[in-house]
Design an enzyme around this catalytic site. Structure first.
Site, PDB file in Angstrom:
ATOM      1  CB  SER A 134      -0.977  -0.162   1.249  1.00 22.82           C
ATOM      2  OG  SER A 134      -1.593   1.125   1.289  1.00 22.82           O
ATOM      3  CE1 TYR A 147      -4.087  -1.917   5.285  1.00 29.36           C
ATOM      4  CE2 TYR A 147      -3.383   0.280   4.513  1.00 29.36           C
ATOM      5  CZ  TYR A 147      -3.814  -1.077   4.231  1.00 29.36           C
ATOM      6  OH  TYR A 147      -4.014  -1.350   2.940  1.00 29.36           O
TER       7      TYR A 147
HETATM    8  N1  NAP Z   1      -8.545  -1.005  -1.168  1.00 31.83           N
HETATM    9  C1  NAP Z   1      -7.624   0.032  -1.063  1.00 31.83           C
HETATM   10  O1  NAP Z   1      -7.697   1.209  -0.921  1.00 31.83           O
HETATM   11  C2  NAP Z   1      -6.193  -0.651  -0.873  1.00 31.83           C
HETATM   12  C3  NAP Z   1      -5.176   0.266  -1.191  1.00 31.83           C
HETATM   13  C4  NAP Z   1      -3.910  -0.315  -1.010  1.00 31.83           C
HETATM   14  C5  NAP Z   1      -3.542  -1.687  -0.513  1.00 31.83           C
HETATM   15  N2  NAP Z   1      -4.785  -2.540  -0.584  1.00 31.83           N
HETATM   16  C6  NAP Z   1      -4.462  -3.848  -0.110  1.00 31.83           C
HETATM   17  O2  NAP Z   1      -4.813  -4.463  -0.996  1.00 31.83           O
HETATM   18  C7  NAP Z   1      -4.971  -5.836  -0.519  1.00 31.83           C
HETATM   19  C8  NAP Z   1      -6.647  -6.316  -0.959  1.00 31.83           C
HETATM   20  O3  NAP Z   1      -7.470  -5.246  -0.398  1.00 31.83           O
HETATM   21  P1  NAP Z   1      -9.033  -5.258  -0.879  1.00 31.83           P
HETATM   22  O4  NAP Z   1      -8.998  -3.709  -1.255  1.00 31.83           O
HETATM   23  O5  NAP Z   1      -8.989  -6.060  -2.274  1.00 31.83           O
HETATM   24  O6  NAP Z   1      -9.745  -5.787   0.202  1.00 31.83           O
HETATM   25  P2  NAP Z   1     -11.224  -6.238   0.344  1.00 31.83           P
HETATM   26  O7  NAP Z   1     -11.985  -6.071  -0.859  1.00 31.83           O
HETATM   27  O8  NAP Z   1     -11.717  -6.047   1.834  1.00 31.83           O
HETATM   28  O9  NAP Z   1     -10.743  -7.952   0.142  1.00 31.83           O
HETATM   29  C9  NAP Z   1      -9.948  -8.642   1.276  1.00 31.83           C
HETATM   30  C10 NAP Z   1      -9.680  -9.866   0.845  1.00 31.83           C
HETATM   31  O10 NAP Z   1      -8.860 -10.508   2.107  1.00 31.83           O
HETATM   32  C11 NAP Z   1      -9.344 -11.684   2.473  1.00 31.83           C
HETATM   33  N3  NAP Z   1      -8.847 -12.045   3.692  1.00 31.83           N
HETATM   34  C12 NAP Z   1      -9.142 -10.970   4.895  1.00 31.83           C
HETATM   35  N4  NAP Z   1      -9.128 -11.731   5.927  1.00 31.83           N
HETATM   36  C13 NAP Z   1      -8.683 -12.897   5.531  1.00 31.83           C
HETATM   37  C14 NAP Z   1      -8.243 -14.190   6.332  1.00 31.83           C
HETATM   38  N5  NAP Z   1      -8.082 -14.046   7.746  1.00 31.83           N
HETATM   39  N6  NAP Z   1      -7.890 -15.333   5.632  1.00 31.83           N
HETATM   40  C15 NAP Z   1      -8.246 -15.392   4.395  1.00 31.83           C
HETATM   41  N7  NAP Z   1      -8.572 -14.348   3.667  1.00 31.83           N
HETATM   42  C16 NAP Z   1      -8.893 -13.183   4.277  1.00 31.83           C
HETATM   43  C17 NAP Z   1     -10.818 -11.530   2.353  1.00 31.83           C
HETATM   44  O11 NAP Z   1     -11.542 -12.558   2.268  1.00 31.83           O
HETATM   45  P3  NAP Z   1     -13.185 -12.774   2.689  1.00 31.83           P
HETATM   46  O12 NAP Z   1     -13.896 -12.434   1.533  1.00 31.83           O
HETATM   47  O13 NAP Z   1     -13.182 -14.143   3.274  1.00 31.83           O
HETATM   48  O14 NAP Z   1     -13.560 -11.685   3.966  1.00 31.83           O
HETATM   49  C18 NAP Z   1     -11.028 -10.711   0.841  1.00 31.83           C
HETATM   50  O15 NAP Z   1     -10.940 -11.931  -0.102  1.00 31.83           O
HETATM   51  C19 NAP Z   1      -4.852  -5.759   0.798  1.00 31.83           C
HETATM   52  O16 NAP Z   1      -3.745  -6.181   1.317  1.00 31.83           O
HETATM   53  C20 NAP Z   1      -4.989  -4.424   1.032  1.00 31.83           C
HETATM   54  O17 NAP Z   1      -4.287  -3.927   2.390  1.00 31.83           O
HETATM   55  C21 NAP Z   1      -6.057  -1.867  -0.592  1.00 31.83           C
END
Ligand code: NAP
Length: 233
Positions: A134, A147
């Site tokens: 991130s 975070y």
């Molecule tokens: N969105 C942003 O603005 C952003 C920006 C920069 C970086 N990121 C990073 O990008 C990555 C993906 O984020 P996203 O935005 O796609 O988030 P998201 O839509 O909230 O999805 C999170 C994913 O992580 C899985 N997960 C969470 N806890 C878990 C666990 N204990 N075991 C297995 N799976 C688990 C969730 O599975 P479930 O469906 O089972 O909950 C879901 O598939 C993360 O590392 C985040 O920090 C996001």
């Protein structure tokens, strides 16, 4: 798996059921055999069924038992994309010890544990680890301590892994997106108040394209780190 598709590279995508992980699966589906990571069996099976060559990797990544049971089933692996992650907002004054533990467990400890268990397969393939970090892995702001601390730690992990694995031919890429239009960003805006303006964020596809770029590096090259940020118009 259809044997005709068995020449495809194999990629495991954690968090493959939603958000950025799902977009990575979409981008790679035409060229790769996908191992879809997720903790909900039905959700994982539904995603697997939507692709020509895919299989489930079901594990709650915070459960050492789950990961220990699932990882040995992966004997072939060309790429591991860590997308699963969680956030939590709050000032240092307000954050509970349990929240610190939960965020670090998913964003750092689980990543290290799963990577370690899959390194033998990745080394055999001279494969690649891609970590969705991130902008918060470089910069922080009030309310973002837990975070951001987890993502700083993840960057340190990635940098160390890259140097350790150089001699084994495993490449390591850290991808640093800005705000992305996913459930996680909705959760943050819910907490902070204000309007959710999807058009001012990156699409998950933009981040997935960065993953594809990293995986497409020529053999002598390693994409070490990529920043992907919204244009902000
Ligand atoms: N969105 C942003 O603005 C952003 C920006 C920069 C970086 N990121 C990073 O990008 C990555 C993906 O984020 P996203 O935005 O796609 O988030 P998201 O839509 O909230 O999805 C999170 C994913 O992580 C899985 N997960 C969470 N806890 C878990 C666990 N204990 N075991 C297995 N799976 C688990 C969730 O599975 P479930 O469906 O089972 O909950 C879901 O598939 C993360 O590392 C985040 O920090 C996001």
């Amino acid at each position: 798996m259809d044997n005709r598709l068995d020449t495809r590279p194999h990629v495991l995508i954690t968090g493959g059921t939603r958000g950025i992980g799902r977009a990575v699966a979409d981008e790679l589906a035409a060229t790769h055999h996908l191992l879809i990571g997720g903790r909900d069996r039905d959700a994982v099976d539904a995603v697997v069924a939507s692709y020509p060559s895919a299989e489930p990797f079901v594990a709650d990544l915070t459960s050492e038992d789950d990961v220990a049971a699932a990882a040995p089933g992966v004997d072939r692996l060309d790429a591991l994309v860590h997308s699963a992650g969680i956030t939590a907002m709050g000032t240092v004054e307000d954050l509970a010890r349990a929240t610190w533990r939960e965020v670090f467990e998913v964003n750092v400890v689980a990543v290290a544990d799963l990577t370690a268990r899959l390194l033998p397969a990745l080394r055999r393939a001279h494969g690649q680890v891609v970590l969705i970090n991130s902008g918060s892995g470089f910069f922080t702001s009030p309310g973002n301590s837990v975070y951001s601390a987890s993502k700083f730690a993840l960057r340190a992990f990635s940098d160390t892994l890259r140097e350790e694995e150089r001699e084994h031919g495993v490449r390591v890429t850290s991808i640093h997106p800005g705000k992305v239009d996913t459930d996680m960003q909705r959760q943050i805006v819910d907490h902070q108040g204000g309007d959710y303006r999807a058009d001012s964020y990156l699409t998950p596809e933009s981040v997935a394209r960065a993953v594809v770029f990293a995986l497409s590096a020529t053999p002598e090259a390693q994409v070490e780190s990529l920043n992907v940020r919204p244009m902000g118009r």
